[in-house]
Enzyme design. Structure first.
Site, PDB file in Angstrom:
ATOM      1  CG  HIS A 135      -1.921  -1.043   1.278  1.00  0.00           C
ATOM      2  ND1 HIS A 135      -2.873  -1.232   0.294  1.00  0.00           N
ATOM      3  CD2 HIS A 135      -2.120  -2.037   2.166  1.00  0.00           C
ATOM      4  CE1 HIS A 135      -3.618  -2.267   0.596  1.00  0.00           C
ATOM      5  NE2 HIS A 135      -3.192  -2.792   1.722  1.00  0.00           N
ATOM      6  CG  HIS A 174      -6.367  -5.256   2.152  1.00  0.00           C
ATOM      7  ND1 HIS A 174      -5.940  -6.245   3.015  1.00  0.00           N
ATOM      8  CD2 HIS A 174      -7.406  -4.646   2.763  1.00  0.00           C
ATOM      9  CE1 HIS A 174      -6.686  -6.237   4.107  1.00  0.00           C
ATOM     10  NE2 HIS A 174      -7.594  -5.279   3.983  1.00  0.00           N
TER      11      HIS A 174
HETATM   12  C1  LIG Z   1       0.393  -4.560   2.828  1.00  0.00           C
HETATM   13  O1  LIG Z   1      -0.346  -4.546   4.007  1.00  0.00           O
HETATM   14  C2  LIG Z   1      -1.082  -5.677   4.140  1.00  0.00           C
HETATM   15  C3  LIG Z   1      -2.547  -5.358   4.079  1.00  0.00           C
HETATM   16  O2  LIG Z   1      -2.958  -5.192   2.749  1.00  0.00           O
HETATM   17  O3  LIG Z   1      -3.195  -6.456   4.632  1.00  0.00           O
HETATM   18  C4  LIG Z   1      -2.839  -4.062   4.880  1.00  0.00           C
HETATM   19  C5  LIG Z   1      -4.317  -3.889   5.087  1.00  0.00           C
HETATM   20  C6  LIG Z   1      -4.643  -2.547   5.732  1.00  0.00           C
HETATM   21  C7  LIG Z   1      -6.076  -2.592   6.196  1.00  0.00           C
HETATM   22  C8  LIG Z   1      -6.522  -1.276   6.760  1.00  0.00           C
HETATM   23  N1  LIG Z   1      -7.920  -1.433   7.198  1.00  0.00           N
HETATM   24  C9  LIG Z   1      -8.586  -0.144   7.486  1.00  0.00           C
HETATM   25  C10 LIG Z   1      -9.998  -0.411   7.889  1.00  0.00           C
HETATM   26  C11 LIG Z   1     -10.750   0.833   8.238  1.00  0.00           C
HETATM   27  N2  LIG Z   1     -10.261   2.038   7.737  1.00  0.00           N
HETATM   28 ZN   LIG Z   2      -4.119  -7.246   3.008  1.00  0.00          ZN
END
Ligand SMILES: COCC(O)(O)CCCCCNCCCN
Ligand SMILES: [Zn+2]
Length: 693
Positions: A135, A174
């Protein structure tokens, strides 16, 4: 060649220091439970342990801006209040005095992995790292990520190792928008785009002319939970119609999951009908995997239902690309049970162990088929293997995106804890024992046994199942002896004393006739017979499902088809690698997954014209079924192919397919018609949502 494992407990030494519900799942235990599972299962001892290193500034600047790097450099000296303040400028990420150090180690681990694979020290490998990377963007941390480990690794592979084409497969649940942004206008060389449209043959000529200029490109493939833009990071550009920009068009493949609960069938169907055709046509020199395991069952973020053993198959399906050069880098994964299980399944496959039979596949769900159809139609113009894909589905899912996104503004997301409460149970992944004999061979005296194979010594007397034939004066003796020894070998496979087998016989038709003629049902219950080349009489075919017979040849058998007899005809026969690979990926693989054989019988009839690299690709892919029990039947006068066949049966990666021409128009249409006709019987062949309930 071995499998690298990169891990260092230093990367567990940072954590969330304040309250933030969005970040609380990203805990150090993710790394420790994964590594401990590898140790406990004995897998870590079988890997080549490679130490991480810190990425240098120059390496980090391959994907990030100076100002961003300078800002992050200051974090180790910040007070808690400053760290909180600093974090506020980014989304869903947290900083810690030690995270900069860990982020350099995470990125450096990916680079160590690339070096180990590209220098041939190992064949493939995995880096268990924190913080994750996909990300993070040029000048921003995001989604638990600080530096984009895999994006840096791709740039590094091109610059340091002269890699031309890098395939990035992101199976994290994601969307790795940071990776997409980094490469979406890649390749940056202006006429590479036009190169792809002409056939690869003259493409080679043109390439020779411009070979001084660096022709390189990165293909980014990602599936991700999307729910019509309702799911984080809620980006319009995560949808299937983001195909890449300018000359990068076609090099960005987004597969949105618009519902949760996706299963193994959905994942495999997308791999067979979207990723693999594009990946084989792209023909990468290196495969990088954004290995996030939040796409596994039990994960509070993904809420999917695919079981950990699916990662054995996803990994296996990528291992014949790029001559087996595969680097997996950990991204997400938050369920501390399915994460380690999935990591172990991945590592065990990288090590070459037999795969588990894919459990209980069924039809991909309607939502998955809608996404599948959208992605294939969006990329139809860029990839000749997708040229015959159907149009967008009538229920255009983009309108849902707009409507739901508007509705969503008011609603807040359920807390991750609430969602986690709905987590299902799932079985322990099955054991995957390696047979004492990896590959056995039955060869005529005058053919030397290839190294790595073990001569199969079966008792000379007739197999009891054949004794009856002897009484009623069956025809020639030695054919019976041959079949008897085949049965003996098959029995040893089904008891897992032998993995795969290679048998040379003087007359392949007689042997097939004998072996397959009313194959004793108590010997094996589902045989997938793959016949490469033409075969005159096929009267041993059955329609009771005990045998699935798929034939690839230049013969056009309009008549005899039925659910269990599938002749695929290619105008130029098996020498046409484009047609052949299209038949294998788009037809044979989905059929084999759905049929789930207990034995694979691969027959190469004389004069098939299949070339050795294609043949090795086919063997490599078929070894993913029936726990690796593939028996190859070849005619003695084709013994020149014994070497490459043995190499593939021993699990060595097939050489990359270089001379893929574009798919012949008529063959493509014929394959599409065959797939459409069969999809009523075989659900894994579906590529559109039309006609599903
Ligand atoms: C590369 O990182 C690994 C990943 O993709 O699993 C990170 C996920 C972030 C998830 C963030 N959720 C936010 C929920 C509410 N705002
Ligand atoms: Zn993820």
């Amino acid at each position: 060649m071995g499998t690298a494992l990169i891990y260092d407990e230093e990367m567990t030494k940072y954590k969330l220091l304040w309250v933030d519900p969005a970040c609380k799942i990203e805990v150090p235990e993710r790394l420790t439970v994964s590594y401990e599972a590898l140790v406990r299962s004995g897998l870590s001892d079988r890997c080549v342990s490679i130490p991480p290193r810190e990425a240098t500034d120059a390496e980090i600047l391959l994907a990030h801006s100076e100002e961003y790097l300078e800002a992050v450099k200051k974090t180790p000296y910040m007070t808690l209040e400053d760290l909180k303040e600093f974090t506020l400028q980014y989304g869903d990420v947290y900083f810690h005095p030690n995270i900069y150090h860990c982020a350099k180690l995470a990125a450096g681990s990916a680079l160590q992995l690339v070096d180990s694979v590209m220098t041939g020290k190992v064949r493939n490998g995995i880096a268990l790292v924190r913080p994750p990377g996909h990300h993070s963007m040029r000048s921003a941390a995001n989604g638990f990520c600080v530096f984009n480990n895999v994006a840096i690794a791709a740039q590094y592979a091109k610059q340091k190792h002269g890699v031309k084409r890098v395939l990035i497969v992101d199976w994290d649940i994601h969307h790795g928008q940071g990776v997409q942004y980094c490469f979406e206008d890649d390749p940056r060389f202006n006429s590479s785009y036009s190169l792809r449209t002409c056939s690869r043959l003259n493409r080679l000529n043109i390439l020779l002319i411009i070979f001084i200029l660096v022709f390189y490109s990165v293909l980014y493939y990602s599936w991700h939970r999307y729910e019509h833009q309702k799911f984080w990071p809620n980006l319009r550009e995560s949808d299937y119609d983001s195909v890449g920009k300018g000359n990068g068009a076609g090099f960005n493949v987004n597969v949105p999951w618009n519902k949760v609960g996706m299963e193994n069938s959905d994942y495999l169907s997308i791999f067979c009908h979207v990723l693999l055709p594009v990946a084989y046509e792209f023909c990468p020199d290196l495969v990088l995997v954004c290995a996030g395991f939040d796409s596994a069952i039990g994960d509070p973020e993904g809420e999917m239902c695919a079981t950990p053993d699916i990662f054995a198959h996803l990994t296996h399906l990528l291992m014949n690309l790029a001559g087996g050069k595969l680097c997996a880098v950990l991204e997400g994964g938050y369920n501390l049970t399915s994460l380690p299980q999935s990591v172990c399944q991945t590592v065990q496959t990288l090590l070459g162990d037999p795969l588990p039979q894919p459990a209980g596949l069924r039809s991909p769900c309607k939502s998955a088929l809608e996404s599948l159809q959208c992605v294939r139609s969006a990329h139809r113009r860029y990839w000749s293997f997708l040229k015959h894909a159907a149009n967008q589905p009538s229920t255009d899912i983009s309108t849902k995106r707009i409507k739901l996104a508007n509705e969503e503004e008011g609603k807040t997301e359920m807390a991750v804890e609430e969602r986690a409460a709905e987590i299902k149970e799932w079985p322990e992944p099955p054991e995957r024992p390696s047979p004492p004999v990896r590959c056995a061979s039955l060869l005529p005296e005058d053919v030397a046994c290839p190294d790595g194979l073990k001569l199969f010594s079966s008792s000379k007397d007739l197999h009891p199942l054949l004794a009856s034939k002897l009484q009623n004066g069956a025809d020639d003796q030695d054919a019976l002896i041959t079949v008897s020894r085949l049965y003996a070998m098959i029995e040893k496979m089904l008891t897992n004393e032998i993995g795969s087998g290679l048998v040379l016989i003087s007359d392949i038709s007689a042997a097939m006739m004998g072996a397959l003629q009313d194959l004793p049902s108590d010997l094996v219950d589902r045989v997938l017979v793959v016949c490469v080349g033409k075969e005159k009489d096929l009267n041993y075919l059955t329609t009771d499902g005990k045998m699935l017979f798929v034939q690839i040849s230049d013969e056009d058998k309009e008549k005899e088809k039925n659910k269990y007899f599938i002749p695929v005809s290619l105008k130029k026969g098996c020498s046409d690698t484009a047609g052949f690979i299209q038949a294998v990926l788009g037809l044979l693989l989905p059929l084999a997954y759905e049929y789930d054989p207990t034995l694979v019988l691969l027959v190469r009839t004389p004069g098939s014209g299949v070339d050795d690299s294609m043949w090795q690709q086919l063997i490599g892919l078929l070894l993913g079924f029936a726990k690796g029990h593939t028996l190859v039947l070849m005619q003695t006068n084709e013994k020149v192919h014994v070497g490459p066949t043995a190499s593939a049966l021993l699990g060595r990666p097939a050489p990359p397919l270089l001379e893929l021409q574009t798919l012949d128009q008529e063959d493509g249409e014929a394959l599409e018609r065959l797939r459409e006709r069969l999809q009523t019987d075989w659900k894994m062949l579906q590529t559109t949502s039309e006609g599903t309930e």
